[in-house]
Design a protein around this motif. Sequence first.
Motif, mmCIF file in Angstrom:
data_model
loop_
_atom_site.group_PDB
_atom_site.id
_atom_site.type_symbol
_atom_site.label_atom_id
_atom_site.label_comp_id
_atom_site.label_asym_id
_atom_site.label_seq_id
_atom_site.Cartn_x
_atom_site.Cartn_y
_atom_site.Cartn_z
ATOM 1 N N PRO A 183 5.224 -10.865 -2.885
ATOM 2 C CA PRO A 183 5.900 -9.706 -3.466
ATOM 3 C C PRO A 183 7.344 -9.948 -3.877
ATOM 4 O O PRO A 183 7.845 -9.285 -4.789
ATOM 5 N N SER A 184 8.015 -10.894 -3.222
ATOM 6 C CA SER A 184 9.419 -11.142 -3.560
ATOM 7 C C SER A 184 9.605 -11.622 -4.992
ATOM 8 O O SER A 184 10.694 -11.490 -5.555
ATOM 9 N N GLY A 185 8.526 -12.168 -5.599
ATOM 10 C CA GLY A 185 8.678 -12.669 -6.958
ATOM 11 C C GLY A 185 7.501 -12.400 -7.877
ATOM 12 O O GLY A 185 7.538 -12.771 -9.041
ATOM 13 N N HIS A 186 6.461 -11.739 -7.371
ATOM 14 C CA HIS A 186 5.260 -11.531 -8.185
ATOM 15 C C HIS A 186 5.504 -10.465 -9.248
ATOM 16 O O HIS A 186 6.240 -9.495 -9.022
ATOM 17 N N HIS A 187 4.859 -10.639 -10.404
ATOM 18 C CA HIS A 187 5.073 -9.703 -11.508
ATOM 19 C C HIS A 187 4.508 -8.324 -11.181
ATOM 20 O O HIS A 187 3.466 -8.192 -10.546
ATOM 21 N N LEU A 233 -2.688 -6.045 -6.370
ATOM 22 C CA LEU A 233 -2.321 -4.736 -5.824
ATOM 23 C C LEU A 233 -0.870 -4.421 -6.159
ATOM 24 O O LEU A 233 0.014 -5.263 -5.963
ATOM 25 N N GLU A 234 -0.629 -3.215 -6.683
ATOM 26 C CA GLU A 234 0.732 -2.732 -6.891
ATOM 27 C C GLU A 234 0.886 -1.382 -6.195
ATOM 28 O O GLU A 234 -0.037 -0.566 -6.195
ATOM 29 N N VAL A 235 2.071 -1.143 -5.630
ATOM 30 C CA VAL A 235 2.314 0.048 -4.817
ATOM 31 C C VAL A 235 3.627 0.697 -5.253
ATOM 32 O O VAL A 235 4.586 -0.003 -5.608
ATOM 33 N N ASP A 294 6.772 -0.469 -7.249
ATOM 34 C CA ASP A 294 7.776 -1.024 -6.327
ATOM 35 C C ASP A 294 7.568 -2.502 -6.008
ATOM 36 O O ASP A 294 8.527 -3.261 -5.930
ATOM 37 N N TRP A 295 6.319 -2.899 -5.765
ATOM 38 C CA TRP A 295 6.043 -4.281 -5.396
ATOM 39 C C TRP A 295 4.570 -4.577 -5.670
ATOM 40 O O TRP A 295 3.769 -3.666 -5.866
ATOM 41 N N SER A 296 4.259 -5.874 -5.710
ATOM 42 C CA SER A 296 2.890 -6.286 -5.982
ATOM 43 C C SER A 296 2.568 -7.553 -5.201
ATOM 44 O O SER A 296 3.468 -8.295 -4.789
ATOM 45 N N PRO A 330 13.327 -1.412 -5.217
ATOM 46 C CA PRO A 330 12.012 -2.049 -5.236
ATOM 47 C C PRO A 330 12.063 -3.441 -4.622
ATOM 48 O O PRO A 330 13.129 -3.996 -4.369
ATOM 49 N N VAL A 331 10.880 -3.992 -4.387
ATOM 50 C CA VAL A 331 10.718 -5.364 -3.896
ATOM 51 C C VAL A 331 11.542 -5.602 -2.632
ATOM 52 O O VAL A 331 12.345 -6.533 -2.537
#
Length: 233
Positions: A64-68, A193-195, A79-81, A229-230
């Motif tokens: 999640p720290s760098g995923h698109h 997954l994205e949240v 927010d994150w994926s 986010p992230v």
Amino acid sequence: MHATIGLLLVPALALGLSPAAQAQDAQATPRPAEAAGTLSTDTISVYPPVQGPSTWDRFGLSHPSGHHRVFSNWGYLNDWSVDIYQNPGAAVVSPFGSRTAAGHPVTVRVVTVVPGCATGNLEDGGWRIGLEATNAATGAVIARADVMHVDNKPAAIAVGATVGPWTHLGTTGRFRYSSCYQVNGDSGAHIHLEVINRTRYSCYIARGSNAQLGDETVIGRVGTQNTGPVQAC
């Protein structure tokens, strides 16, 4: 290496987002501290969207720290994926817990059902299913999740349907190699997954690549009051 281990590449177009949608996402502005309704302080745990054993960020390319992040809800980029890996045929389920941290029941309904890739062809990457979690005791909408690369979606999984934590949304699948799904083997099959929180920001649980997950492994939380986010919980 990419030709042999079957992993997802990570350019901005990896999920086949149209140029117009990319531009809209790129211009997404930070959310205010409060959107519609009151700020949530009662959190919901996020679990793997795959029933049974699965793997977090198997190849070290989707943390999640760098995923698109390629999808938006309520006018904001999610927010994150993260990618959760399991071979084709595993049951895909809602990632939201059935109760809040305070013990209130959670209602989850389907808000999006579309082919996940910009081509509109399911063979390129399966379904994108969007879910919305509501605190049933207060009526407050807490968060949404986009579950991408779903295969074999049942007809009952349609916009407006209510789903439980073990309702089958479909299965993990292996799709043809394309700009939307650059996977070369069954070991690369995954759910993207994205949240996103309704107000402020949700968070993910930090862990190393190739971590093994189970049904009860918490991978994030929604309803949190993170500042951006992230962010890790």
